[in-house]
Design a protein around this motif. Structure first.
Motif, PDB file in Angstrom:
ATOM      1  N   PHE A 143     -14.783  14.393  -2.730  1.00  0.00           N
ATOM      2  CA  PHE A 143     -14.420  13.429  -3.852  1.00  0.00           C
ATOM      3  C   PHE A 143     -12.837  13.292  -3.939  1.00  0.00           C
ATOM      4  CE2 PHE A 143     -18.695  15.414  -5.236  1.00  0.00           C
ATOM      5  CZ  PHE A 143     -19.279  14.024  -4.875  1.00  0.00           C
ATOM      6  N   ILE A 144     -12.140  14.141  -3.980  1.00  0.00           N
ATOM      7  CA  ILE A 144     -10.782  14.054  -4.044  1.00  0.00           C
ATOM      8  C   ILE A 144      -9.974  13.085  -3.562  1.00  0.00           C
ATOM      9  CG2 ILE A 144      -8.575  15.379  -4.184  1.00  0.00           C
ATOM     10  CD1 ILE A 144     -10.469  16.281  -6.440  1.00  0.00           C
ATOM     11  N   PRO A 145      -9.974  13.002  -2.120  1.00  0.00           N
ATOM     12  CA  PRO A 145      -9.379  11.904  -1.541  1.00  0.00           C
ATOM     13  C   PRO A 145      -9.631  10.366  -1.875  1.00  0.00           C
ATOM     14  CG  PRO A 145     -10.292  13.468  -0.049  1.00  0.00           C
ATOM     15  CD  PRO A 145     -11.001  13.873  -1.225  1.00  0.00           C
ATOM     16  N   LEU A 146     -11.108  10.284  -2.506  1.00  0.00           N
ATOM     17  CA  LEU A 146     -11.398   9.062  -2.793  1.00  0.00           C
ATOM     18  C   LEU A 146     -10.494   8.706  -4.245  1.00  0.00           C
ATOM     19  CD1 LEU A 146     -15.270   9.124  -2.326  1.00  0.00           C
ATOM     20  CD2 LEU A 146     -13.428   8.182  -0.816  1.00  0.00           C
ATOM     21  N   LEU A 147     -10.174   9.915  -4.967  1.00  0.00           N
ATOM     22  CA  LEU A 147      -9.478   9.506  -6.203  1.00  0.00           C
ATOM     23  C   LEU A 147      -8.177   9.333  -5.917  1.00  0.00           C
ATOM     24  CD1 LEU A 147     -11.362  12.300  -8.726  1.00  0.00           C
ATOM     25  CD2 LEU A 147     -11.641   9.878  -8.710  1.00  0.00           C
ATOM     26  N   THR A 148      -7.624   9.900  -4.989  1.00  0.00           N
ATOM     27  CA  THR A 148      -6.244   9.888  -4.824  1.00  0.00           C
ATOM     28  C   THR A 148      -5.763   8.906  -3.743  1.00  0.00           C
ATOM     29  OG1 THR A 148      -6.458  11.634  -3.135  1.00  0.00           O
ATOM     30  CG2 THR A 148      -6.116  12.618  -5.400  1.00  0.00           C
ATOM     31  N   MET A 149      -6.721   8.221  -3.125  1.00  0.00           N
ATOM     32  CA  MET A 149      -6.171   7.226  -2.053  1.00  0.00           C
ATOM     33  C   MET A 149      -5.299   6.236  -2.422  1.00  0.00           C
ATOM     34  SD  MET A 149      -9.868   5.457  -1.304  1.00  0.00           S
ATOM     35  CE  MET A 149     -10.434   4.531  -2.479  1.00  0.00           C
ATOM     36  N   GLY A 150      -5.401   5.859  -3.807  1.00  0.00           N
ATOM     37  CA  GLY A 150      -4.455   4.731  -3.962  1.00  0.00           C
ATOM     38  C   GLY A 150      -3.460   5.112  -5.470  1.00  0.00           C
ATOM     39  N   VAL A 151      -3.289   6.417  -5.501  1.00  0.00           N
ATOM     40  CA  VAL A 151      -2.400   6.633  -6.516  1.00  0.00           C
ATOM     41  C   VAL A 151      -0.992   6.143  -6.392  1.00  0.00           C
ATOM     42  CG1 VAL A 151      -1.190   8.566  -7.811  1.00  0.00           C
ATOM     43  CG2 VAL A 151      -3.651   8.824  -6.912  1.00  0.00           C
ATOM     44  N   ILE A 152      -0.201   6.235  -4.980  1.00  0.00           N
ATOM     45  CA  ILE A 152       1.187   5.647  -5.062  1.00  0.00           C
ATOM     46  C   ILE A 152       0.964   4.285  -4.497  1.00  0.00           C
ATOM     47  CG2 ILE A 152       3.279   6.214  -3.826  1.00  0.00           C
ATOM     48  CD1 ILE A 152       2.538   8.160  -6.262  1.00  0.00           C
ATOM     49  N   ASN A 153       0.309   4.222  -3.442  1.00  0.00           N
ATOM     50  CA  ASN A 153       0.175   3.011  -2.677  1.00  0.00           C
ATOM     51  C   ASN A 153      -0.331   1.638  -3.576  1.00  0.00           C
ATOM     52  OD1 ASN A 153      -2.562   3.130  -2.669  1.00  0.00           O
ATOM     53  ND2 ASN A 153      -2.514   4.411  -0.530  1.00  0.00           N
ATOM     54  N   ARG A 154      -0.828   2.127  -4.589  1.00  0.00           N
ATOM     55  CA  ARG A 154      -1.339   0.835  -5.516  1.00  0.00           C
ATOM     56  C   ARG A 154      -0.087   0.343  -6.205  1.00  0.00           C
ATOM     57  NH1 ARG A 154      -4.418   3.854  -8.491  1.00  0.00           N
ATOM     58  NH2 ARG A 154      -2.948   4.255 -10.100  1.00  0.00           N
ATOM     59  N   ALA A 171      -0.028   2.304   3.010  1.00  0.00           N
ATOM     60  CA  ALA A 171      -0.086   1.157   1.926  1.00  0.00           C
ATOM     61  C   ALA A 171      -1.663   0.938   1.976  1.00  0.00           C
ATOM     62  CB  ALA A 171       0.675  -0.247   2.216  1.00  0.00           C
ATOM     63  N   TYR A 172      -2.450   1.466   2.819  1.00  0.00           N
ATOM     64  CA  TYR A 172      -3.812   1.168   2.922  1.00  0.00           C
ATOM     65  C   TYR A 172      -4.525   2.513   2.291  1.00  0.00           C
ATOM     66  CZ  TYR A 172      -2.162  -2.056   6.296  1.00  0.00           C
ATOM     67  OH  TYR A 172      -1.281  -2.997   6.738  1.00  0.00           O
ATOM     68  N   PRO A 173      -5.303   2.105   1.296  1.00  0.00           N
ATOM     69  CA  PRO A 173      -6.229   3.277   0.506  1.00  0.00           C
ATOM     70  C   PRO A 173      -6.999   3.938   1.552  1.00  0.00           C
ATOM     71  CG  PRO A 173      -5.807   1.483  -0.919  1.00  0.00           C
ATOM     72  CD  PRO A 173      -5.696   0.848   0.360  1.00  0.00           C
ATOM     73  N   ILE A 174      -7.544   3.144   2.227  1.00  0.00           N
ATOM     74  CA  ILE A 174      -8.756   3.932   3.303  1.00  0.00           C
ATOM     75  C   ILE A 174      -8.128   4.955   4.064  1.00  0.00           C
ATOM     76  CG2 ILE A 174     -10.452   3.504   4.949  1.00  0.00           C
ATOM     77  CD1 ILE A 174     -11.295   2.868   2.007  1.00  0.00           C
ATOM     78  N   VAL A 175      -6.875   4.466   4.635  1.00  0.00           N
ATOM     79  CA  VAL A 175      -6.335   5.398   5.544  1.00  0.00           C
ATOM     80  C   VAL A 175      -5.595   6.530   4.898  1.00  0.00           C
ATOM     81  CG1 VAL A 175      -4.111   5.624   7.015  1.00  0.00           C
ATOM     82  CG2 VAL A 175      -5.306   3.427   7.045  1.00  0.00           C
ATOM     83  N   ALA A 176      -5.348   6.423   3.457  1.00  0.00           N
ATOM     84  CA  ALA A 176      -4.876   7.628   2.743  1.00  0.00           C
ATOM     85  C   ALA A 176      -6.002   8.477   2.415  1.00  0.00           C
ATOM     86  CB  ALA A 176      -4.494   7.194   1.323  1.00  0.00           C
ATOM     87  N   ALA A 177      -7.131   8.179   2.089  1.00  0.00           N
ATOM     88  CA  ALA A 177      -8.394   8.843   1.997  1.00  0.00           C
ATOM     89  C   ALA A 177      -8.771   9.566   3.278  1.00  0.00           C
ATOM     90  CB  ALA A 177      -9.519   8.086   1.684  1.00  0.00           C
ATOM     91  N   ILE A 178      -8.614   8.884   4.660  1.00  0.00           N
ATOM     92  CA  ILE A 178      -8.843   9.622   5.826  1.00  0.00           C
ATOM     93  C   ILE A 178      -7.719  10.675   6.048  1.00  0.00           C
ATOM     94  CG2 ILE A 178      -8.997   9.266   8.303  1.00  0.00           C
ATOM     95  CD1 ILE A 178     -10.186   6.620   7.616  1.00  0.00           C
TER      96      ILE A 178
END
Length: 774
Positions: free
Chosen positions: A85-96, A180-187
């Motif tokens: 669950f955590i990666p789905l919450l943090t994936m856009g914190v900075i790159n957003r 800059a890509y949330p999905i890449v950040a989650a992975i």
């Protein structure tokens, strides 16, 4: 600080206006409550079924204390899904910020990067803490369903959960700043967290590097807190890793606004990592680690009896050499890559109380003397060729393994099975500490304590068995022999592994016996010479401790000795007719006095009211009559209940035919009291208490009859004044009963797994709709 809190508030507000965050919150609550309350329903179902089947005989979940069985196991499972669950919450914190262009406003504002990073971390972590607190509410409700629940243990579990979540969030925030890509950040976050879990097994075969990767690994740290043990080592680890990744994020965000070389940023990363490794290394040094065992029974701490043994060490170095055989059993537990697991998994709890320990490692390859099985398995191959292949299979360097002739010049292992073995040395004295071919592998506290006592004491208690008359032997391993519980080095339950020695004697002169020696005569089948009888009686008169076993039909052999202490093995054989077994086989009831002899596990449970009775397996016994005329206080320790189908058979007893019939004309008789078949004799002599054990059945202590069953090692412990073995029975758990019924438990599960998430769903929809309208 106000700036940080404002950023955190804005980040937290974002999650409340995010459909993804609401989805994760609801999904986590449903899965978490389903796991926890599912365990509750399962345990309630088991309890009601067992009560229905056993009635008053059901003693509760003794082997599965409910704080651990329901809550601990549940949180362990929830932790594994929390990972997703955590990666789905943090994936856009900075790159957003980069995607929306607001990062420029942050860079041009008077806000510092560390304030931005820390603020965003706190905001995300606050939302994650809300998720955990919702689960904590469920646990709070659950505590009312468990009688005597261990609240401090639950708080320790939650602490581990909060710390692990903070680490996950810190990692996610950093990875979010890299792309800059949330999905890449989650992975990427998934990948890094997986690496941190696996670090403990990376490069463990290499010196120096193994400690770095082991100390960086997150594996097992939160699990330790789930088990109820809080250490400064683990607390500092989580705070250090959290700080490391926040610093990494600050470095990354600063590098965007600076025109400095990439080498500057790389140096900053390496410096932060180096400082973290130093902190983790220093705080993991034994002697610098603080421990807090919050479990009610102190299960994560050495037993006070073991601590008492260790406290007798005078501070001199305790040297431990691990001998690992490439071709032997338990190799994987002693291989170079298992060194940290060996030190931290086995020795750490001992080093907590005695830190002056030195560890050495010797690797070799060899086979037991006369063992040709490996040559038959690999025909035509030399031992060296076989070792080369094993080294290739295990991916290890054969050059570090000593050849058979080299290892034999260092240490004599001919008396040992050449598997994984430890040799412990203290002030010049050495003894072996063995591993076992079972799932636990390493020795337990009884073995370690016994080995330490061997090293500290000038003499070791020795049981000397009379031989020469076809007696039961402590050196043989047959069905009727005693070797299984005496000298079987490969058995975890053998007394030789707990600090005791065994020997046989045939000479009639017992004058050389010392206070640390106990005489044992077990079922001689030929008459004893008068010289032996006189010598044994003289030994008894001198205050020596002893164990005497006789058998029906051979009472006349032992009675000259037994009569000397006021005991007689009466003629006849005890029978108890039953439709399921031979009449001379029955369960001997161990009396209350018998259970006070030692701290055996079953006796410990009996004294604490957990079990109702203790038994041993009797195969052919005669009643023992006694008097106190010789100065001994004689008390029964093993009896057979006087029932209608029980008597003393004086005629010819055929055990493998029709059931015997009571015949008074042949001398058969019954008693109005329980039939004694085991006795304990004590008296004060020479300023010490003399102790003698007498049993009219020698089979009870044999391998074929369970080595005494509930008696275990009680006879041996009792006759050496309970100095050996060193028992370590922890307090019995009290959280063994559920106070809720099946139907209410299922209702509670439905409400919390579906009802509460439904309310959150409604709340989320309302908030999101109102936000949309604005």
């Amino acid at each position: 600080m106000r700036v940080i809190l404002n950023i955190a508030r804005a980040e937290l507000r974002y999650f409340f206006y995010s459909p993804v965050a609401w989805f994760i919150l609801i999904l986590f609550l449903m899965s978490g409550s389903g796991i926890v309350l599912g365990n509750l329903v399962n345990m309630v179902t088991q309890q009601e079924s067992l009560i229905e089947l056993q009635g008053d005989k059901f003693e509760g979940f003794m082997n599965s204390p409910l704080t651990t069985a329901i809550i601990g196991s549940s949180l362990g499972t929830v932790m594994t899904i929390f990972f997703t669950f955590i990666p789905l919450l943090t994936m856009g914190v900075i790159n957003r910020e980069y995607a929306g262009g607001t990062i420029r406003l942050l860079h041009s504002s008077p806000v510092r990067m560390r304030q931005v990073v820390i603020g965003k971390f706190i905001g995300v972590y606050a939302f994650v803490c809300m998720m955990i607190l919702l689960l904590a509410v469920i646990l709070f409700v659950l505590t009312f369903s468990v009688k005597n629940v261990e609240t401090p243990h639950i708080l320790s579990m939650l602490l581990g959960f909060f710390l692990l979540a903070a680490m996950y969030v810190a990692v996610g925030v950093f990875i979010s700043s890299l792309t800059a890509y949330p999905i890449v950040a989650a992975i990427g976050t998934f990948t890094v967290l997986t690496l941190f879990t696996a670090f403990g097994g990376i490069f463990q075969g290499y010196d120096y590097i193994r400690d770095i990767t082991y100390f960086l690994s997150s594996s097992g740290r939160a699990e330790v807190m789930l088990g109820g043990l809080i250490t400064t080592k683990d607390l500092i680890y989580f705070f250090s890793i959290i700080s490391l990744f926040l610093i990494f994020t600050i470095i990354k965000m600063k590098s965007v606004t600076e025109s400095k070389s990439w080498r500057i940023s790389a140096g900053r990363y390496l410096m932060a990592l180096a400082v973290t490794v130093v902190i983790l290394t220093v705080t993991s040094i034994h002697g610098f680690i603080g421990y807090w065992d919050v479990t009610r029974s102190k299960l994560n701490t050495l037993h006070p009896n073991t601590q008492a043994v260790i406290n007798k060490l005078d501070g001199s170095p305790l040297k431990v050499t691990l001998y690992t055989n490439l071709l032997g059993y338990n190799y994987s537990n002693g291989a170079p890559e298992a060194r940290n697991a060996y030190l931290w998994g086995f020795w750490s709890k001992y080093r907590r109380f005695y830190n002056n320990m030195e560890f050495n490692y010797v690797y070799y390859y060899d086979v037991d003397n006369g063992d040709s099985s490996i040559y038959k398995m690999y025909p035509g191959k030399t031992l060296k060729e076989i070792a080369e292949k094993y080294a290739e299979i295990y991916n290890t360097d054969l050059s570090i393994y000593k050849k058979p002739e080299e290892i034999s010049s260092i240490i004599d292992l001919r008396s040992e099975t050449k598997g994984l073995l430890m040799q412990v040395e203290y002030k010049g004295k050495k003894t072996f500490l063995r591993t076992y071919q079972d799932p636990s592998v390493f020795p337990n506290e009884m073995h370690v304590s016994g080995s330490l006592l061997r090293l500290m004491n000038d003499t070791t208690p020795t049981y000397k068995f009379l031989t020469g008359h076809y007696e039961r032997s402590p050196m043989k391993f047959g069905e009727r022999e005693y070797g299984g519980h005496t000298v079987n080095k490969g058995s975890r339950g053998a007394l030789i592994n707990m600090g005791l020695n065994f020997d046989t004697i045939s000479e009639p002169d017992f004058s050389g016996f010392t206070q640390d020696e106990v005489l044992v005569i077990s079922d001689p089948k030929t008459l004893l010479d008068k010289a032996i009888i006189d010598s044994v009686n003289k030994y008894i008169d001198g205050g020596g401790n002893a164990m005497f076993y006789t058998e029906p039909g051979k009472q006349f052999i032992m009675n000259p000795i037994l009569n000397h202490v006021g005991v007689n093995a009466d003629p006849g054989t005890m029978v108890k007719v039953n439709p399921h077994d031979m009449p001379h086989k029955f369960g001997g009831l161990i009396t209350k006095k018998g259970t006070e002899m030692a701290d055996e596990g079953k006796f410990f449970l009996f004294r604490n009211g957990i079990i109702k009775a203790c038994y041993t397996a009797i195969t052919g016994a005669s009643p023992l009559s006694y008097s106190d005329s010789t100065g001994f206080k004689t008390e029964p320790i093993t009896t057979l209940k006087n029932e209608k189908n029980t008597w003393v058979e004086r005629g010819v007893l055929v055990v493998d035919s029709a059931a015997p019939l009571f015949n008074a004309s042949e001398g058969d008789y019954r008693l109005d009291t329980p039939y004694p078949v085991g006795l304990q004799l004590t008296r004060k002599i020479n300023n010490k208490e003399q102790k003698i054990i007498i049993s009219s059945d020698a089979d009870m202590m044999s391998f074929g009859k369970g080595n005494g069953m509930d008696y275990g090692n009680a006879f041996y412990s009792y006759t050496v004044d309970n100095r050996y073995p060193v028992y370590h029975n922890f307090k019995v758990p009290t959280d063994i009963w559920l106070t809720i019924k099946k139907v209410p438990a299922q209702t509670l599960k439905t409400l919390l797994q579906y009802g509460l998430p439904a309310l959150l769903l409604v709340a989320g929809i309302v908030i999101l709709v109102r936000r949309k309208r604005k």
